[in-house]
Design an enzyme around this catalytic site. Structure first.
Site, PDB file in Angstrom:
ATOM      1  N   ASN A  81       0.871  -1.184   0.000  1.00 46.74           N
ATOM      2  CA  ASN A  81       0.000   0.000   0.000  1.00 46.74           C
ATOM      3  C   ASN A  81       0.908   1.234   0.000  1.00 46.74           C
ATOM      4  OD1 ASN A  81      -1.795   2.054   0.529  1.00 46.74           O
ATOM      5  ND2 ASN A  81      -2.289   1.370   2.620  1.00 46.74           N
TER       6      ASN A  81
ATOM      7  N   LYS B 208       0.129   4.280  -0.279  1.00 48.74           N
ATOM      8  CA  LYS B 208      -0.497   5.476   0.331  1.00 48.74           C
ATOM      9  C   LYS B 208      -0.275   6.698  -0.566  1.00 48.74           C
ATOM     10  CE  LYS B 208      -0.040   3.217   4.752  1.00 48.74           C
ATOM     11  NZ  LYS B 208       0.044   3.296   6.194  1.00 48.74           N
TER      12      LYS B 208
ATOM     13  N   HIS C 245      -9.454   1.153   4.929  1.00 52.07           N
ATOM     14  CA  HIS C 245      -8.171   1.329   5.618  1.00 52.07           C
ATOM     15  C   HIS C 245      -8.361   2.279   6.805  1.00 52.07           C
ATOM     16  CE1 HIS C 245      -4.066   2.530   6.473  1.00 52.07           C
ATOM     17  NE2 HIS C 245      -3.704   1.398   5.893  1.00 52.07           N
TER      18      HIS C 245
ATOM     19  N   GLU D 119      -6.685   4.649   7.916  1.00 50.49           N
ATOM     20  CA  GLU D 119      -6.455   6.078   7.640  1.00 50.49           C
ATOM     21  C   GLU D 119      -7.687   6.697   6.985  1.00 50.49           C
ATOM     22  OE1 GLU D 119      -2.734   5.540   5.598  1.00 50.49           O
ATOM     23  OE2 GLU D 119      -1.828   4.943   7.496  1.00 50.49           O
TER      24      GLU D 119
ATOM     25  N   GLU E 212      -5.267  -4.941  10.648  1.00 46.03           N
ATOM     26  CA  GLU E 212      -4.221  -3.946  10.857  1.00 46.03           C
ATOM     27  C   GLU E 212      -4.468  -3.191  12.160  1.00 46.03           C
ATOM     28  OE1 GLU E 212      -2.320  -2.747   6.868  1.00 46.03           O
ATOM     29  OE2 GLU E 212      -4.086  -1.521   7.132  1.00 46.03           O
TER      30      GLU E 212
ATOM     31  N   GLY F 124       2.745   2.176  10.792  1.00 47.72           N
ATOM     32  CA  GLY F 124       3.712   3.263  10.629  1.00 47.72           C
ATOM     33  C   GLY F 124       4.429   3.641  11.920  1.00 47.72           C
TER      34      GLY F 124
ATOM     35  N   SER G  12       3.616  -2.154  10.255  1.00 50.26           N
ATOM     36  CA  SER G  12       5.066  -2.232  10.421  1.00 50.26           C
ATOM     37  C   SER G  12       5.662  -3.590  10.036  1.00 50.26           C
ATOM     38  CB  SER G  12       5.457  -1.842  11.853  1.00 50.26           C
ATOM     39  OG  SER G  12       5.046  -0.509  12.122  1.00 50.26           O
TER      40      SER G  12
HETATM   41  P1  PGA Z   1       2.971   0.274   7.610  1.00 52.44           P
HETATM   42  O1  PGA Z   1       1.510   0.478   6.983  1.00 52.44           O
HETATM   43  O2  PGA Z   1       3.506  -1.022   7.017  1.00 52.44           O
HETATM   44  O3  PGA Z   1       3.759   1.475   7.161  1.00 52.44           O
HETATM   45  O4  PGA Z   1       2.818   0.181   9.081  1.00 52.44           O
HETATM   46  C1  PGA Z   1       0.629  -0.599   6.817  1.00 52.44           C
HETATM   47  C2  PGA Z   1      -0.694  -0.125   6.279  1.00 52.44           C
HETATM   48  O5  PGA Z   1      -1.170   0.934   6.698  1.00 52.44           O
HETATM   49  O6  PGA Z   1      -1.299  -0.788   5.410  1.00 52.44           O
END
Ligand code: PGA
Length: 253
Positions: A10, A12, A96, A98, A168, A174, A214
């Site tokens: 992803n 983003k 997601h 976010e 997640e 992140g 992560s």
């Molecule tokens: P990350 O993001 O691997 O940077 O923690 C995962 C995600 O939001 O899909």
């Protein structure tokens, strides 16, 4: 039950078209020999078509990061499932954290988006996960359960076969704090059990559940060793061919 591992990146809100093409060219070479792992990348909307062209002749799938549920019309700034199909997407990420946190998506809008994607023949990655506060208050299972019931309302076995669930935990996204393989497995097992209650045994055994938060080349193997972890949704580490290809090649470690 053997489920094909599925690793998705992803991206983003990262990568211009030029940067996206550079990454895809490197990635194609780095994972050309990998078999029996499904791989997808989710660039931003603006790079989808160019990446689609660059992926021709490979088995890497193209995913979008979001969509709107209407097919066309006066919805300034939105993109429809039909448009995503046209630029070569096979998958779309829906719900997601976010999107839920910063753009007001609810279980209800997630449900509408899921139905619209499936109606257009798109497969999807449906994301769920709890906040740190939820976890500290021992609400992980109830939150994930609510997200699953709300997001999948009105869907049957047939639709579920075109779906991947991504667990997640928001506190791991992140932040560099991954859930331990055991913490993730516990929730994955719970999700599969929930699918078993809501749907047929066949579907609950077939559905793939990715872990996200992560994920790195260092922790992927331990996660993939768990019986109910079938892949990963990777954010930060998917932005470089070197780290993403190592994650895709987890079997070689
Ligand atoms: P990350 O993001 O691997 O940077 O923690 C995962 C995600 O939001 O899909």
């Amino acid at each position: 039950m053997r489920r094909l591992p599925f690793i998705a990146g992803n991206w983003k809100m990262n990568k211009t078209v030029g940067e996206a093409l550079e990454l895809i060219r490197e990635l194609k070479v780095a994972i050309a020999h990998v078999k029996e792992v499904e791989v997808a990348v989710a660039p931003p909307f603006t790079a989808l078509y160019a990446v689609h062209k660059e992926l021709e002749g490979t088995s890497i799938r193209l995913a979008a990061q979001n969509l709107y549920w209407e097919e066309r019309g006066a919805f300034t700034g939105e993109v429809s499932p039909l448009m995503l199909k046209e630029v070569g997407c096979q998958y779309v990420i829906i719900g997601h954290s976010e999107r839920r946190q910063f753009f007001g998506e609810s279980d209800e809008t997630v449900n509408r988006k899921i139905k619209a994607a499936l109606a257009q023949g798109l497969k999807l990655i449906f994301c769920v996960g709890e906040t740190l506060k939820d976890r500290e208050e021992a609400k992980t299972f109830s939150v994930v359960e609510r997200q699953i019931e709300g997001g999948l309302r009105g869907l049957g076995d047939k639709e579920l076969r075109n779906m991947v669930i991504a667990y997640e935990p928001i506190w791991a996204i992140g932040t560099g704090k991954t859930a331990t393989p055991e913490q993730a497995e516990e929730v994955h097992r719970f999700i599969r059990g929930k699918m078993d209650k809501l749907h047929s045994r066949g579907v609950s055994e077939e559905i793939r559940i990715q872990y996200g938060g992560s994920v790195t080349p260092e922790n992927i193997k331990g996660l993939m060793n768990q019986p109910n972890i079938d892949g990963a949704l990777v954010g930060g580490a998917s932005l470089k061919a070197e780290s993403f290809s190592k994650i895709v090649r987890f079997k070689e470690m």
